[in-house]
Scaffold this active site. Sequence first.
Site, short mmCIF file in Angstrom:
data_model
loop_
_atom_site.label_atom_id
_atom_site.label_comp_id
_atom_site.label_asym_id
_atom_site.label_seq_id
_atom_site.Cartn_x
_atom_site.Cartn_y
_atom_site.Cartn_z
N HIS A 29 29.15 28.13 84.88
CA HIS A 29 29.35 26.57 84.94
C HIS A 29 31.00 26.64 85.03
O HIS A 29 31.70 27.05 84.20
CB HIS A 29 28.99 25.99 83.56
N GLU A 45 32.07 19.08 85.25
CA GLU A 45 31.70 20.62 85.06
C GLU A 45 30.70 20.94 86.12
O GLU A 45 29.52 20.22 86.18
CB GLU A 45 30.98 20.73 83.78
N ASP A 84 43.41 51.82 103.83
CA ASP A 84 42.86 51.66 105.02
C ASP A 84 41.74 50.53 104.80
O ASP A 84 40.59 50.42 104.18
CB ASP A 84 41.75 52.87 105.19
N GLU A 137 23.92 34.13 75.04
CA GLU A 137 23.33 33.05 75.74
C GLU A 137 21.61 32.93 75.61
O GLU A 137 21.22 33.73 74.91
CB GLU A 137 24.10 33.30 77.31
N GLU A 156 32.85 29.15 82.63
CA GLU A 156 32.03 30.00 81.65
C GLU A 156 31.25 30.92 82.27
O GLU A 156 30.31 30.75 82.79
CB GLU A 156 31.13 28.85 80.99
N GLU A 186 28.06 35.03 76.97
CA GLU A 186 29.21 34.34 77.61
C GLU A 186 30.37 34.53 77.01
O GLU A 186 30.63 34.28 75.67
CB GLU A 186 28.67 32.72 77.68
N ARG A 239 22.35 17.99 81.66
CA ARG A 239 22.23 19.58 82.31
C ARG A 239 21.45 19.93 83.43
O ARG A 239 21.36 20.57 83.85
CB ARG A 239 22.23 20.29 81.35
N ARG A 273 27.90 23.02 87.73
CA ARG A 273 26.81 23.86 87.07
C ARG A 273 26.09 24.73 87.91
O ARG A 273 25.50 25.79 87.27
CB ARG A 273 26.16 22.79 86.03
N GLU A 303 28.78 33.91 82.43
CA GLU A 303 27.53 34.54 81.83
C GLU A 303 27.26 36.00 82.25
O GLU A 303 27.47 36.30 83.45
CB GLU A 303 26.48 33.77 81.98
#
Length: 497
Positions: A283, A377, A59, A226, A148, A234, A357, A379, A150
Amino acid sequence: MSREELVKEVVESMKTENVRWVMVQFLDVPGRLQQMTFPAREILDDPENAFNVAVGGFDGSSIKGFTMINESDMLLRPVPETFAIIPDDWQSPPGVAAGRTARFLAQIFWGGYKKGEAKRFEKDPRYIAERAEEYLAEQGYKAYFGPEVEFMILNKVINEVDRPWKKMHVEVVSAEAAWNTELPIIRFEEGYVPAIPYDKMFWIRQEIATVLEDHFGIQVEAHHHEVASPGQGEIDFRFDTLTRAADKVVTLKFVVKNVAAKYGLVATFMPKPVYADNGNGMHTHQSLWSKDKDENLFYDPNDEYAELSQLARYYIGGILKHARALSAIVNPTTSSYKRLVPGYEAPIYIAWSKANRSAIIRVPNYMRGVPKAARIEYRSPDPSTNPYLAFAAMVAAGLDGIKKKIEPPPPVDQNIYAMDPKTRRELEEVVRKQLGTPLQLPRTLCEAIEELENDHDWLFPIFTKEMLETWIEMKKEECLKIESYPHPAEFYQYFDI
């Protein structure tokens, strides 16, 4: 291996493993995993029908973001590439003889069509990812993604909310958390890669990684603790094509939650579950390759800055140009914007760089002279997103940059958070002049949705009109609802005003 050969192999494996039940799973529009379970005979008695038509129906009007009650019949077609055997020790309570169970992810079709004429459901998130790959192929590309992901594994979370909201209380319990009185602990923002026994979730992550490899065929590249104090981890898996990488994110979340539950723990992918510590991000590494040749189109050995091709720079330009609107898809919860604040490694500035970063796009610079390693990357995304929609939207923005030859501003190699106000204002002027956008990402989900309402043509023809309209309507309602709740921190801040 042809599809026919793959189906035959899956059927033989189901017989050899004595599979009795089959979970068929899919994501709703927000990204929550749903499932129907069928006897294995529904596949084994007629594999051709199961894998080419459907294994069963459901459904659609009861699934968030799907259909109305007057058009609710939907069909599930299992994807043979996603076949896996569920670990026997996941059965709860222990010792229950539930029967060997297999699992597939599914494609969703409208019901009510004759055999051979079934129509894909326009708001099936996996369908949007498949459309992205088709559009890439039309342009001569294929995309690879390496997210990546987390998450936090906690001992328990106590949530007390009484209607009509006379009580609002959340307690996060974690054996590692900085607020514990019993040592050892992991201090706030100091959780990056400690060794055992301080990393108390190591063996849980190890089992998750083992299950991913042994049961689901996902090649794990690394796992580690992490930065955040309370059980943040991670797990990275080997990059894959767009839809398959999204499948792997769905599977990883499924496995993380079930292994945690097996040990009486609870896992969350919420972007910001704990104040004053790092949140959960996703990331996302990505690159474009030639569709017909084994050639990474992001690599240019003659680029002195980052060995990055002009095509890759245009792709970056597209993501930066649409970053504020893109946030409504890759940061789709009110919690997302509590992560995207200064001080916790979550990027909020629309800039790019190698190794830096504090920018939303980083060009990894671990090794030079390796063509296959050239990638960007992105982020700012977080794991509360629907990965099928997120990866498709990233590609749409990047391809728009290539199509329109959007040159990104010069790379920023300084820590943007630490810039003096004058330097940051100068950077904002450059970004506004080159991209026509402010320097900073939206501060709330409501602001991000407004950006998406005003800037979305680049999503077509990958996104369907139906999906985009549903997403905007659903997220508008969500952000307004959450923002209307009184918050315990507001009592602390304003009660005596």
